[in-house]
Design a protein around this motif. Structure first.
Motif, PDB file in Angstrom:
ATOM      1  N   GLU A   2      14.930   7.212 -10.453  1.00  0.00           N
ATOM      2  CA  GLU A   2      15.263   6.328 -11.570  1.00  0.00           C
ATOM      3  C   GLU A   2      16.090   5.131 -11.095  1.00  0.00           C
ATOM      4  O   GLU A   2      15.832   3.995 -11.472  1.00  0.00           O
ATOM      5  CB  GLU A   2      16.029   7.135 -12.618  1.00  0.00           C
ATOM      6  N   SER A   3      17.070   5.408 -10.248  1.00  0.00           N
ATOM      7  CA  SER A   3      17.953   4.322  -9.817  1.00  0.00           C
ATOM      8  C   SER A   3      17.268   3.409  -8.793  1.00  0.00           C
ATOM      9  O   SER A   3      17.656   2.263  -8.624  1.00  0.00           O
ATOM     10  CB  SER A   3      19.244   4.892  -9.239  1.00  0.00           C
ATOM     11  N   GLU A   4      16.239   3.907  -8.122  1.00  0.00           N
ATOM     12  CA  GLU A   4      15.620   3.163  -7.020  1.00  0.00           C
ATOM     13  C   GLU A   4      14.428   2.299  -7.475  1.00  0.00           C
ATOM     14  O   GLU A   4      14.046   1.352  -6.784  1.00  0.00           O
ATOM     15  CB  GLU A   4      15.147   4.177  -5.962  1.00  0.00           C
ATOM     16  N   LEU A   5      13.873   2.640  -8.658  1.00  0.00           N
ATOM     17  CA  LEU A   5      12.607   2.002  -9.060  1.00  0.00           C
ATOM     18  C   LEU A   5      12.641   0.473  -9.103  1.00  0.00           C
ATOM     19  O   LEU A   5      11.735  -0.180  -8.585  1.00  0.00           O
ATOM     20  CB  LEU A   5      12.162   2.526 -10.431  1.00  0.00           C
ATOM     21  N   SER A   6      13.686  -0.086  -9.713  1.00  0.00           N
ATOM     22  CA  SER A   6      13.641  -1.539  -9.884  1.00  0.00           C
ATOM     23  C   SER A   6      13.857  -2.244  -8.542  1.00  0.00           C
ATOM     24  O   SER A   6      13.235  -3.279  -8.280  1.00  0.00           O
ATOM     25  CB  SER A   6      14.612  -2.013 -10.966  1.00  0.00           C
ATOM     26  N   THR A   7      14.722  -1.680  -7.683  1.00  0.00           N
ATOM     27  CA  THR A   7      14.899  -2.255  -6.337  1.00  0.00           C
ATOM     28  C   THR A   7      13.566  -2.227  -5.604  1.00  0.00           C
ATOM     29  O   THR A   7      13.172  -3.205  -4.958  1.00  0.00           O
ATOM     30  CB  THR A   7      15.894  -1.386  -5.520  1.00  0.00           C
ATOM     31  N   ALA A   8      12.886  -1.076  -5.708  1.00  0.00           N
ATOM     32  CA  ALA A   8      11.615  -0.902  -5.007  1.00  0.00           C
ATOM     33  C   ALA A   8      10.599  -1.935  -5.474  1.00  0.00           C
ATOM     34  O   ALA A   8       9.850  -2.505  -4.676  1.00  0.00           O
ATOM     35  CB  ALA A   8      11.081   0.500  -5.257  1.00  0.00           C
ATOM     36  N   PHE A   9      10.613  -2.170  -6.780  1.00  0.00           N
ATOM     37  CA  PHE A   9       9.666  -3.124  -7.358  1.00  0.00           C
ATOM     38  C   PHE A   9       9.937  -4.535  -6.809  1.00  0.00           C
ATOM     39  O   PHE A   9       9.027  -5.230  -6.364  1.00  0.00           O
ATOM     40  CB  PHE A   9       9.794  -3.089  -8.888  1.00  0.00           C
ATOM     41  N   GLU A  10      11.219  -4.891  -6.818  1.00  0.00           N
ATOM     42  CA  GLU A  10      11.559  -6.234  -6.322  1.00  0.00           C
ATOM     43  C   GLU A  10      11.333  -6.370  -4.812  1.00  0.00           C
ATOM     44  O   GLU A  10      10.963  -7.433  -4.317  1.00  0.00           O
ATOM     45  CB  GLU A  10      13.017  -6.565  -6.667  1.00  0.00           C
ATOM     46  N   ARG A  11      11.549  -5.280  -4.092  1.00  0.00           N
ATOM     47  CA  ARG A  11      11.395  -5.310  -2.633  1.00  0.00           C
ATOM     48  C   ARG A  11       9.917  -5.365  -2.230  1.00  0.00           C
ATOM     49  O   ARG A  11       9.573  -5.638  -1.093  1.00  0.00           O
ATOM     50  CB  ARG A  11      12.055  -4.041  -2.088  1.00  0.00           C
ATOM     51  N   GLY A  12       9.039  -5.042  -3.193  1.00  0.00           N
ATOM     52  CA  GLY A  12       7.608  -5.068  -2.884  1.00  0.00           C
ATOM     53  C   GLY A  12       7.114  -3.782  -2.250  1.00  0.00           C
ATOM     54  O   GLY A  12       6.200  -3.802  -1.415  1.00  0.00           O
ATOM     55  N   ASP A  13       7.709  -2.643  -2.642  1.00  0.00           N
ATOM     56  CA  ASP A  13       7.286  -1.342  -2.091  1.00  0.00           C
ATOM     57  C   ASP A  13       5.913  -0.903  -2.603  1.00  0.00           C
ATOM     58  O   ASP A  13       5.296  -0.027  -2.013  1.00  0.00           O
ATOM     59  CB  ASP A  13       8.274  -0.234  -2.505  1.00  0.00           C
ATOM     60  N   PHE A  14       5.497  -1.447  -3.747  1.00  0.00           N
ATOM     61  CA  PHE A  14       4.285  -0.906  -4.372  1.00  0.00           C
ATOM     62  C   PHE A  14       3.014  -1.547  -3.819  1.00  0.00           C
ATOM     63  O   PHE A  14       2.982  -2.744  -3.518  1.00  0.00           O
ATOM     64  CB  PHE A  14       4.343  -1.095  -5.892  1.00  0.00           C
ATOM     65  N   HIS A  15       1.992  -0.724  -3.683  1.00  0.00           N
ATOM     66  CA  HIS A  15       0.671  -1.176  -3.231  1.00  0.00           C
ATOM     67  C   HIS A  15      -0.381  -0.524  -4.102  1.00  0.00           C
ATOM     68  O   HIS A  15      -0.096   0.455  -4.786  1.00  0.00           O
ATOM     69  CB  HIS A  15       0.418  -0.735  -1.784  1.00  0.00           C
ATOM     70  N   LEU A  16      -1.583  -1.066  -4.011  1.00  0.00           N
ATOM     71  CA  LEU A  16      -2.684  -0.409  -4.711  1.00  0.00           C
ATOM     72  C   LEU A  16      -3.662   0.153  -3.697  1.00  0.00           C
ATOM     73  O   LEU A  16      -3.991  -0.508  -2.711  1.00  0.00           O
ATOM     74  CB  LEU A  16      -3.414  -1.390  -5.632  1.00  0.00           C
ATOM     75  N   HIS A  17      -4.085   1.394  -3.952  1.00  0.00           N
ATOM     76  CA  HIS A  17      -5.193   1.958  -3.193  1.00  0.00           C
ATOM     77  C   HIS A  17      -6.391   2.026  -4.137  1.00  0.00           C
ATOM     78  O   HIS A  17      -6.232   1.993  -5.354  1.00  0.00           O
ATOM     79  CB  HIS A  17      -4.831   3.350  -2.666  1.00  0.00           C
ATOM     80  N   TYR A  18      -7.565   2.086  -3.541  1.00  0.00           N
ATOM     81  CA  TYR A  18      -8.773   2.087  -4.368  1.00  0.00           C
ATOM     82  C   TYR A  18      -9.631   3.286  -4.022  1.00  0.00           C
ATOM     83  O   TYR A  18      -9.784   3.622  -2.848  1.00  0.00           O
ATOM     84  CB  TYR A  18      -9.557   0.789  -4.163  1.00  0.00           C
ATOM     85  N   GLN A  19     -10.173   3.912  -5.062  1.00  0.00           N
ATOM     86  CA  GLN A  19     -11.076   5.045  -4.834  1.00  0.00           C
ATOM     87  C   GLN A  19     -12.440   4.728  -5.451  1.00  0.00           C
ATOM     88  O   GLN A  19     -12.510   4.328  -6.626  1.00  0.00           O
ATOM     89  CB  GLN A  19     -10.505   6.322  -5.465  1.00  0.00           C
ATOM     90  N   PRO A  20     -13.510   4.884  -4.651  1.00  0.00           N
ATOM     91  CA  PRO A  20     -14.835   4.507  -5.160  1.00  0.00           C
ATOM     92  C   PRO A  20     -15.368   5.470  -6.226  1.00  0.00           C
ATOM     93  O   PRO A  20     -15.044   6.649  -6.217  1.00  0.00           O
ATOM     94  CB  PRO A  20     -15.722   4.577  -3.906  1.00  0.00           C
ATOM     95  N   GLN A  21     -16.193   4.917  -7.098  1.00  0.00           N
ATOM     96  CA  GLN A  21     -16.893   5.718  -8.107  1.00  0.00           C
ATOM     97  C   GLN A  21     -18.393   5.567  -7.819  1.00  0.00           C
ATOM     98  O   GLN A  21     -18.904   4.452  -7.746  1.00  0.00           O
ATOM     99  CB  GLN A  21     -16.555   5.202  -9.513  1.00  0.00           C
TER     100      GLN A  21
ATOM    101  N   LEU B  50      -2.015  -4.524 -13.095  1.00  0.00           N
ATOM    102  CA  LEU B  50      -3.165  -5.171 -13.736  1.00  0.00           C
ATOM    103  C   LEU B  50      -3.507  -6.487 -13.028  1.00  0.00           C
ATOM    104  O   LEU B  50      -4.670  -6.743 -12.689  1.00  0.00           O
ATOM    105  CB  LEU B  50      -2.845  -5.418 -15.221  1.00  0.00           C
ATOM    106  N   GLU B  51      -2.485  -7.287 -12.776  1.00  0.00           N
ATOM    107  CA  GLU B  51      -2.739  -8.590 -12.154  1.00  0.00           C
ATOM    108  C   GLU B  51      -3.258  -8.439 -10.722  1.00  0.00           C
ATOM    109  O   GLU B  51      -4.207  -9.104 -10.306  1.00  0.00           O
ATOM    110  CB  GLU B  51      -1.461  -9.441 -12.176  1.00  0.00           C
ATOM    111  N   LYS B  52      -2.636  -7.521  -9.988  1.00  0.00           N
ATOM    112  CA  LYS B  52      -3.042  -7.325  -8.588  1.00  0.00           C
ATOM    113  C   LYS B  52      -4.489  -6.821  -8.528  1.00  0.00           C
ATOM    114  O   LYS B  52      -5.299  -7.305  -7.717  1.00  0.00           O
ATOM    115  CB  LYS B  52      -2.085  -6.309  -7.944  1.00  0.00           C
ATOM    116  N   ALA B  53      -4.823  -5.867  -9.402  1.00  0.00           N
ATOM    117  CA  ALA B  53      -6.180  -5.311  -9.382  1.00  0.00           C
ATOM    118  C   ALA B  53      -7.203  -6.383  -9.760  1.00  0.00           C
ATOM    119  O   ALA B  53      -8.282  -6.465  -9.157  1.00  0.00           O
ATOM    120  CB  ALA B  53      -6.267  -4.118 -10.334  1.00  0.00           C
TER     121      ALA B  53
END
Ligand code: C2E
Ligand code: CA
Ligand code: CA
Length: 501
Positions: A244-263, A311-314
């Motif tokens: 909970e305490s780390e989420l917003s820092t992580a978001f600003e730091r750019g920790d998040f990525h998207l992976h894709y799985q084929p259908q 949404l924007e990244k995808a």
């Protein structure tokens, strides 16, 4: 109040006696006699008043009890007196050794529901919930409202007919039936935590904390779950707090990525789309699975900026995917319920230039059921914009299917819990066939997720399922773009869930 009104009452009655009872006849009366009559009248009225005062003692005891002990909205015990009851029960259980259970029931995302439907409807929901709860538990079982959408039940072991499991499942099932409010039919989901006294503790504050820990654990497992307290849940709670305490820092730091799985289309064998799945790559702790942080982000509201980013990244990434493939984006119920959701989708489409036919939104049944009328309107708008919606985790939420007729969507996504058992248990096979039949009747298509074996794929094909997704066909992986060419996604190693370190 009672005392004051009695005193005033006796004074007025005295005056009234003077004015009307004896009238002008008093005029000629000697002063001592008149004083005697006044005194007598006052005494009489005072006696009457004191009688009403003493009658008022009972009333005021009741009144004081209601005002201080009971929750005004539901008539159940308020939080502090409920804690006192837990203490009493703990003291008794130490003496007798007879177990008492504390059951903590929480309406999932109550705050968001309240914000979305307005406080008066929120109050009506809590009221109706408490009424239903009262009808479900026998006399001698103490109940309290210990938070806005949170309730506690003290259940002595000797009142338990059958198993605790049976009781809790019966409670969840009955309490999750939709609630008819003035403006709409409201559905809710619940999480339940259970602690047994004296085994899991006898300090009331600690016992309540532990039932809440069990509840959080149940919530992390998904919709309509319950959990019994275990000693290592404390560690889970610390981890939760860290997330909970780390989420917003992580978001600003750019920790998040998207992976894709084929259908994959089972008939043509071609990839028709890719599901975007968020990944949190923490600089020190490594990969953190979505199930560990999405529910927390939903509770804290962080899901809104995170969801907007996904949404924007995808939509941007869709440029690098084959032209005839769409990108599927998971939409959290919290996002789906925000007032400007459609406007946000429209703005993102404008900004990224994605064609509507190349965007699919995955929305769970639970999200759609929170406010059916609003959900129907949002789905209609999305459909008018040419965006496809898939009902995610289909079959795991509500068994009431009548709502499907009112909703505009293109796909039912059969949950992996059915797929994983399809080759072992015939009832899962029957569920899958029923869902396929249902989708045909509704004129929509089906996709199955979590397909891991050839057998499952064969059975799904036989059941009439058109599209499949799962480790058998490709794990989620990052998009790799080299020299402007998109290379096939690289399979990621299996994600660890509930990593506590
Ligand atoms: P979901 O939408 O049901 O996604 C499918 C999950 O199953 C994914 O887990 C995927 O990696 C996993 N999976 C795919 N194929 C297989 C298979 O063959 N076997 C098994 N056992 N699992 C398979 P993941 O990526 O850990 O995501 C978990 C959940 O987190 C998702 O469930 C979704 O509810 C949520 N989530 C993921 N990304 C996002 C996001 O961007 N936004 C929101 N709101 N939720 C997300
Ligand atoms: Ca999904
Ligand atoms: Ca699923």
């Amino acid at each position: 109040m009672t005392i004051a009104s009695s005193a005033i009452g006796s004074f007025l009655l005295g005056l009234w006696g003077l004015r009307f009872g004896f009238g002008d006849g008093l005029a000629g009366m000697p002063a001592p006699a008149m004083m005697g009559i006044i005194a007598g009248l006052c005494a009489l009225s005072a006696a009457g008043a004191s009688m009403s005062f003493f009658a008022g003692v009972d009333e005021s005891a009741d009144y004081v009890f209601r005002e201080t002990q009971l929750d005004k909205l539901t008539g159940l015990l308020a939080r502090a007196p409920m804690v006192a009851k837990v203490a009493e029960a703990a003291a008794a259980t130490i003496k007798t050794g007879e177990p008492v259970y504390l059951i903590d029931i929480d309406i999932d995302r109550f705050k968001h529901i309240n914000d979305a439907i307005g406080y008066s409807q929120g109050d009506a929901l809590v009221h109706a919930f408490a009424d239903r709860l009262k009808g479900l538990v026998p006399d001698g079982v103490t109940m309290g409202r210990i938070g806005a959408g949170e309730f506690a039940i003290l259940y002595p072991d000797d009142r338990l007919r059958g198993s605790m499991e049976h009781l809790v499942e019966r409670l969840i099932e009955a309490l999750m039936q939709p609630y008819q409010l003035a403006s709409h039919l409201q559905s809710i989901s619940l999480s339940v935590g259970i602690v047994a006294m004296p085994m899991d503790g006898v300090d009331p504050v600690q016992v309540l904390r532990r039932s809440n820990l069990a509840l959080q654990h149940a919530r992390a497992k998904g919709v309509a779950n319950w959990a019994v307290f275990q000693a290592d849940l404390g560690r889970v709670a610390d981890h939760r707090q860290w997330v909970e305490s780390e989420l917003s820092t992580a978001f600003e730091r750019g920790d998040f990525h998207l992976h894709y799985q084929p259908q994959h289309d089972l008939m043509t064998g071609k990839v028709v789309g890719y599901e975007a799945l968020i990944r949190w790559q923490h600089p020190e702790r490594g990969m953190i699975a979505p199930m560990e942080f999405i529910p927390i982000a939903e509770e804290t509201g962080m899901i809104l900026p995170i969801g907007a980013w996904v949404l924007e990244k995808a939509c941007n990434d869709a440029k690098h995917l084959p032209k005839d493939c769409f990108v599927a984006v998971n939409i959290s119920p919290v996002q789906f319920m925000t007032k400007d959701f459609v406007a946000q989708v429209r703005a993102t489409m404008g900004k990224t230039g994605i064609e509507p036919a190349r965007l699919e939104l995955e929305v769970t049944e639970t999200a759609m059921m929170q406010d059916r009328d609003r959900a129907a309107a949002v789905l209609k708008e999305l459909s008018n914009m040419g965006i496809s919606v898939a009902v995610d985790d289909f079959g795991t939420g509500y068994s009431n299917l009548s709502y499907l007729i009112d909703f505009s969507f293109r796909k039912l996504k059969i949950d992996k819990s059915f797929v994983s058992r399809i080759d072992r248990d015939s009832s899962s096979g029957a569920v899958v066939s029923t869902i396929v039949g249902l989708s045909r009747a509704l004129g929509v298509s089906t996709i199955a997720e979590g397909v891991e074996t050839e057998d499952q794929a064969t059975l799904l094909k036989a059941a009439g399922c058109e599209v499949v997704q799962g480790y058998l066909f490709g794990r989620p992986g990052p998009l790799r773009i080299e020299d402007g060419r998109t290379l096939p996604v690289l399979d990621e190693p299996e994600l660890r869930v509930a990593s506590l370190h």
